[in-house]
Design a protein around this motif. Structure first.
Motif, mmCIF file in Angstrom:
data_model
loop_
_atom_site.group_PDB
_atom_site.id
_atom_site.type_symbol
_atom_site.label_atom_id
_atom_site.label_comp_id
_atom_site.label_asym_id
_atom_site.label_seq_id
_atom_site.Cartn_x
_atom_site.Cartn_y
_atom_site.Cartn_z
ATOM 1 N N GLY A 157 0.799 -1.212 0.000
ATOM 2 C CA GLY A 157 0.000 0.000 0.000
ATOM 3 C C GLY A 157 0.833 1.263 0.000
ATOM 4 O O GLY A 157 0.449 2.280 -0.605
ATOM 5 N N THR A 186 -5.002 -4.852 -3.132
ATOM 6 C CA THR A 186 -5.126 -5.970 -2.207
ATOM 7 C C THR A 186 -3.738 -6.438 -1.800
ATOM 8 O O THR A 186 -2.728 -5.833 -2.177
ATOM 9 C CB THR A 186 -5.950 -7.112 -2.834
ATOM 10 O OG1 THR A 186 -6.252 -8.080 -1.818
ATOM 11 C CG2 THR A 186 -5.204 -7.781 -3.980
ATOM 12 N N VAL A 202 -8.296 -8.810 1.366
ATOM 13 C CA VAL A 202 -8.630 -7.436 1.725
ATOM 14 C C VAL A 202 -8.915 -6.610 0.474
ATOM 15 O O VAL A 202 -8.300 -6.811 -0.579
ATOM 16 C CB VAL A 202 -7.500 -6.757 2.532
ATOM 17 C CG1 VAL A 202 -7.384 -7.372 3.911
ATOM 18 C CG2 VAL A 202 -6.163 -6.855 1.801
ATOM 19 N N GLN A 253 -8.790 -2.784 -0.227
ATOM 20 C CA GLN A 253 -8.340 -1.542 0.390
ATOM 21 C C GLN A 253 -8.569 -0.362 -0.558
ATOM 22 O O GLN A 253 -8.255 -0.444 -1.750
ATOM 23 C CB GLN A 253 -6.865 -1.643 0.766
ATOM 24 C CG GLN A 253 -6.585 -2.869 1.636
ATOM 25 C CD GLN A 253 -5.232 -2.839 2.305
ATOM 26 O OE1 GLN A 253 -4.987 -2.025 3.186
ATOM 27 N NE2 GLN A 253 -4.345 -3.733 1.902
ATOM 28 N N CYS A 296 -16.719 2.695 1.460
ATOM 29 C CA CYS A 296 -16.346 1.385 2.015
ATOM 30 C C CYS A 296 -17.575 0.575 2.408
ATOM 31 O O CYS A 296 -17.616 -0.651 2.193
ATOM 32 C CB CYS A 296 -15.423 1.569 3.211
ATOM 33 S SG CYS A 296 -13.765 2.130 2.779
ATOM 34 N N THR A 346 -12.171 -8.359 4.352
ATOM 35 C CA THR A 346 -12.164 -7.019 4.944
ATOM 36 C C THR A 346 -12.113 -5.938 3.874
ATOM 37 O O THR A 346 -11.315 -6.028 2.929
ATOM 38 C CB THR A 346 -10.941 -6.835 5.863
ATOM 39 O OG1 THR A 346 -10.818 -7.952 6.731
ATOM 40 C CG2 THR A 346 -11.075 -5.571 6.691
ATOM 41 N N ILE A 364 -11.134 -1.991 3.685
ATOM 42 C CA ILE A 364 -10.373 -1.081 4.536
ATOM 43 C C ILE A 364 -10.306 0.310 3.916
ATOM 44 O O ILE A 364 -9.890 0.464 2.761
ATOM 45 C CB ILE A 364 -8.936 -1.599 4.764
ATOM 46 C CG1 ILE A 364 -8.963 -3.020 5.340
ATOM 47 C CG2 ILE A 364 -8.180 -0.661 5.699
ATOM 48 C CD1 ILE A 364 -7.588 -3.624 5.517
ATOM 49 N N ARG A 421 -8.357 3.621 3.587
ATOM 50 C CA ARG A 421 -6.952 3.996 3.746
ATOM 51 C C ARG A 421 -6.742 5.470 3.377
ATOM 52 O O ARG A 421 -6.179 5.802 2.340
ATOM 53 C CB ARG A 421 -6.087 3.125 2.837
ATOM 54 C CG ARG A 421 -5.942 1.685 3.288
ATOM 55 C CD ARG A 421 -5.067 1.592 4.518
ATOM 56 N NE ARG A 421 -4.601 0.230 4.767
ATOM 57 C CZ ARG A 421 -3.791 -0.108 5.746
ATOM 58 N NH1 ARG A 421 -3.351 0.837 6.570
ATOM 59 N NH2 ARG A 421 -3.421 -1.350 5.925
ATOM 60 N N ARG A 479 -0.217 8.179 5.356
ATOM 61 C CA ARG A 479 -1.494 7.660 5.834
ATOM 62 C C ARG A 479 -1.847 8.279 7.179
ATOM 63 O O ARG A 479 -0.967 8.593 7.972
ATOM 64 C CB ARG A 479 -1.414 6.140 6.012
ATOM 65 C CG ARG A 479 -1.347 5.339 4.732
ATOM 66 C CD ARG A 479 -1.061 3.900 5.089
ATOM 67 N NE ARG A 479 -1.137 3.013 3.949
ATOM 68 C CZ ARG A 479 -0.772 1.739 3.980
ATOM 69 N NH1 ARG A 479 -0.305 1.217 5.112
ATOM 70 N NH2 ARG A 479 -0.873 0.981 2.908
ATOM 71 N N ARG A 521 -8.050 5.352 9.424
ATOM 72 C CA ARG A 521 -8.353 4.047 8.852
ATOM 73 C C ARG A 521 -9.583 3.454 9.551
ATOM 74 O O ARG A 521 -9.751 3.582 10.754
ATOM 75 C CB ARG A 521 -7.164 3.106 9.030
ATOM 76 C CG ARG A 521 -7.499 1.629 8.813
ATOM 77 C CD ARG A 521 -6.327 0.729 9.043
ATOM 78 N NE ARG A 521 -6.736 -0.675 9.068
ATOM 79 C CZ ARG A 521 -5.908 -1.692 8.900
ATOM 80 N NH1 ARG A 521 -4.622 -1.489 8.712
ATOM 81 N NH2 ARG A 521 -6.354 -2.942 8.935
ATOM 82 N N ASP A 537 -11.932 -0.422 9.316
ATOM 83 C CA ASP A 537 -12.071 -1.747 8.742
ATOM 84 C C ASP A 537 -13.544 -2.148 8.744
ATOM 85 O O ASP A 537 -14.241 -1.941 9.748
ATOM 86 C CB ASP A 537 -11.272 -2.773 9.551
ATOM 87 C CG ASP A 537 -9.765 -2.563 9.458
ATOM 88 O OD1 ASP A 537 -9.336 -1.439 9.139
ATOM 89 O OD2 ASP A 537 -9.028 -3.522 9.718
#
Length: 372
Positions: free
Chosen positions: A111, A132, A137, A139, A156, A172, A174, A176, A188, A192, A194
């Motif tokens: 990421g 991913t 995940v 993201q 999300c 999940t 996520i 970001r 970041r 965040r 989830d």
């Protein structure tokens, strides 16, 4: 937190110990280095704690499935991974429902690398970037000044709904978010969030809730369990705040269980292969242990463990399947007890349910009689 020992090639704890001048006097005193299988020479002659390690039975190695197993639910079928990127029709449907011009990236990888590669383009086009990892995940990266935090969370939630409706079986989603104006200073933020699949079964938290027990979730615990069995939640900005909120809650108890996740071990150090930073974060936590002990009442019990591995000394930036440690301390508990190798993380929840005289779950074996 992540303090892990070797099971399949990675060895988080030894990797950090062998590459830094790691000093963990308080966890050493608990018996950390006495755990079976560790080659670290600093054994403690008379540990004041209870120590051992556990095998992960769950099919997976990320935070949700690790925490679920710890709380008594073992996922037998792994979530699906998308190493070649996500299907176009999935991305198109999410973009349509979220009123987005589309998505960037759609790759598997780091990421932080994708943030450098797509961060500026996201700002110019208004398109979030999706990626991913080796885990299941989905993201979504977006600049907070281009797409607000509230809007990103909405995206999300829409993604979570589409994934579940269409049967894509992703663990999940996520959020970001990041700030900055160039790849040199993109960073970041702690905003965040989830969004887990709700497909997991009954856990210790459900049993607690059914029996009137109160649970305080600190860090991302509430997200990992989609709020189930949680009485009160505190989201935190990193390890330091998580530790302070935990100490404050121990000093002023209003819940039966304080369940804390310290996210920086993973987010800032494990996933970025920052061995030195990881070691310093462990030392910071270790230095706070006496303060935690002092806040504890005679009947309180402290359990330190982990939900997966994330060895910063290997080329991989992904989670790893490893043994996890179990360190336990309580003023009324026995000392210097070796729990050896537990067959599942679920032994932790089985033991806690036994201590509270609550109904047992299907998974896990109690070690209550060994430690009390």
């Amino acid at each position: 937190m992540q303090l892990i020992m070797e099971m399949s090639g990675s060895n988080t704890l030894e990797g950090i110990y062998n590459n830094t001048n790691l000093k963990l006097p308080n966890m050493k005193k608990l018996g950390l280095y006495n755990i079976d299988g560790l080659s670290i020479p600093e054994k403690e002659e008379n540990p004041i704690g209870i120590y051992g390690k556990a095998v992960e039975k769950t099919k997976g190695k990320n935070s949700p499935v690790g925490h679920w197993e710890m709380m008594g639910y073992i996922k037998d079928t792994p979530f699906k991974t998308y190493y070649e990127g996500f299907p176009k029709d999935l991305l198109d449907e999410i973009a349509k429902r979220a009123d987005l011009p589309g998505f960037l990236c759609n790759k598997k990888g780091s990421g932080t690398d994708f943030l450098k590669e797509y961060g500026k383009e996201m700002m110019d086009t208004g398109k979030p970037f999706v990626y991913t990892s080796a885990d299941s995940v989905f993201q979504i990266g977006a600049h907070e000044e281009i797409i607000s935090i509230e809007k990103l969370y909405e995206i999300c939630k829409i993604a979570r709904n589409v994934i579940d409706e269409k049967g894509y079986d992703i663990g999940t989603v996520i959020a970001r978010p990041y700030l900055g104006n160039s790849k040199e200073n993109f960073k970041r933020t702690y905003n965040r969030r989830d969004y887990e699949s709700e497909s997991f079964g009954r856990t210790m938290l459900d049993v607690f809730s059914d029996n009137g027990k109160q649970v305080l979730a600190i860090g991302k615990i509430e997200d990992l369990f989609v709020g189930r069995g949680i009485t009160r939640a505190i989201h935190t900005n990193g390890n330091s705040e998580g530790i302070e909120k935990t100490i404050e809650a121990i000093k002023n108890p209003s819940e039966d269980l304080i369940f804390t996740n310290l996210v920086d071990f993973d987010m800032l150090y494990g996933h970025r292969n920052d061995i030195q930073g990881y070691g310093e974060a462990l030392e910071y936590f270790d230095n706070k242990l006496p303060e935690i002990y002092d806040a504890m009442q005679e009947e309180d019990i402290l359990i330190i463990t982990a939900d997966h591995g994330n060895d910063p000394s290997t080329p991989s930036t992904d989670h790893s399947r490893e043994y996890v440690p179990i360190l336990i301390y309580g003023k009324a508990l026995r000392k210097n007890i070796n729990l050896k190798v537990r067959e599942t993380y679920a032994d932790i929840s089985a033991t806690l349910l036994d201590m509270f005289n609550l109904p047992k779950l299907e998974n896990g074996k109690t070690f209550k009689t060994e430690i009390m």
